[in-house]
Design an enzyme around this catalytic site. Structure first.
Site, PDB file in Angstrom:
ATOM      1  N   ASP A   1       0.803  -1.216   0.000  1.00 47.27           N
ATOM      2  CA  ASP A   1       0.000   0.000   0.000  1.00 47.27           C
ATOM      3  C   ASP A   1       0.844   1.279   0.000  1.00 47.27           C
ATOM      4  OD1 ASP A   1      -2.096  -1.755   0.252  1.00 47.27           O
ATOM      5  OD2 ASP A   1      -2.892  -0.879   2.093  1.00 47.27           O
TER       6      ASP A   1
ATOM      7  N   HIS B   1       3.820  -2.142   3.111  1.00 48.56           N
ATOM      8  CA  HIS B   1       3.793  -0.799   2.539  1.00 48.56           C
ATOM      9  C   HIS B   1       5.100  -0.490   1.822  1.00 48.56           C
ATOM     10  CE1 HIS B   1       0.742  -0.685   5.706  1.00 48.56           C
ATOM     11  NE2 HIS B   1       0.175   0.310   5.034  1.00 48.56           N
TER      12      HIS B   1
END
Length: 236
Positions: A51, A196
């Site tokens: 992400d 991430h």
């Protein structure tokens, strides 16, 4: 007059495993065209999701790592960051990874946004991603897993599949390579892993995945992208 049922989801962590489970307190009416997020993939597989990118430092480092191990991932991209770094979005696609929509600006709490703002966040991000890559992604992940009946409605109305996760590395907190490695290494068949590549220093994430990926492969698990449309087994 019947009110729209409210989705109440409580995320729990089983010890330090970071395994996300949801209690469905009030079912969402099928007639209202709502959908539950995807939490799982097929048996014998795991899905690595990433992400908050693209990021000019950490996205290339992660792409190089994935290329060395020949595993696919699903990158949930923020629209404004795609506009800043379109070449990185194109590189993700060219490397064979799947991409998803992670909103335009990652506002939080996402579930508190009104319908008009939700529409803009989803549709403007969709346009940024398409402009940069030519891909009309079919996946959406709410920032910080901020789901509600209204968010799910906006997602489905945009023709997108909502995607959550089952194993959260909590790497955004920079908890240390050891913590990230232990958490992700406990992933099992069908799990969706959350990491991430944007939003901060992701050196711990890249280092941890260098251990986690071969470890999971050695256990016989196969990495797959999140499907554009979940199968019946994955929705169960």
């Amino acid at each position: 007059m019947n009110q729209l049922p409210i989705l109440r989801a409580k995320a729990l962590e089983a010890g330090f495993l970071g395994v996300r489970t949801f209690h469905r307190l009030r079912p969402v009416s099928p007639s209202a065209r709502r959908s539950w997020p995807v939490f799982r993939v097929g048996a014998g597989t795991v899905a690595l999701t990433v992400d908050d990118g693209p990021d000019p430092r950490w996205t290339p480092a992660l792409l190089d790592l994935l290329a060395r191990h020949r595993v696919p991932a699903t990158f949930f991209l923020i629209g404004d960051r795609v506009a800043e770094h379109p070449e990185l979005a194109r590189r993700i696609v060219a490397a064979g990874h799947r991409i998803g929509n992670h909103s335009l600006r990652h506002p939080m709490p996402f579930a508190a946004l009104d319908a008009d703002r939700l529409h803009r966040e989803i549709h403007h991000a969709q346009q940024r991603i398409h402009d940069a890559t030519g891909v009309a992604t079919r996946l959406f992940r709410a920032p910080s897993g901020g789901w509600s009946a209204r968010v799910l409605a906006a997602t489905v109305d945009a023709g997108l599949t909502p995607v959550d996760w089952t194993v959260n590395s909590s790497d955004w907190k920079e908890p240390g390579v050891g913590h990230i490695t232990r958490t992700l290494s406990r992933a099992g068949s069908g799990h969706v892993l959350l990491c991430h590549d944007g939003g901060g220093d992701r050196s711990q994430t890249v280092t941890a995945l260098g251990t986690v990926i071969p470890r999971l492969l050695d256990r016989g698990l196969r990495f797959v992208p999140v499907p554009d449309r979940p199968t019946a087994a994955e929705e169960a």
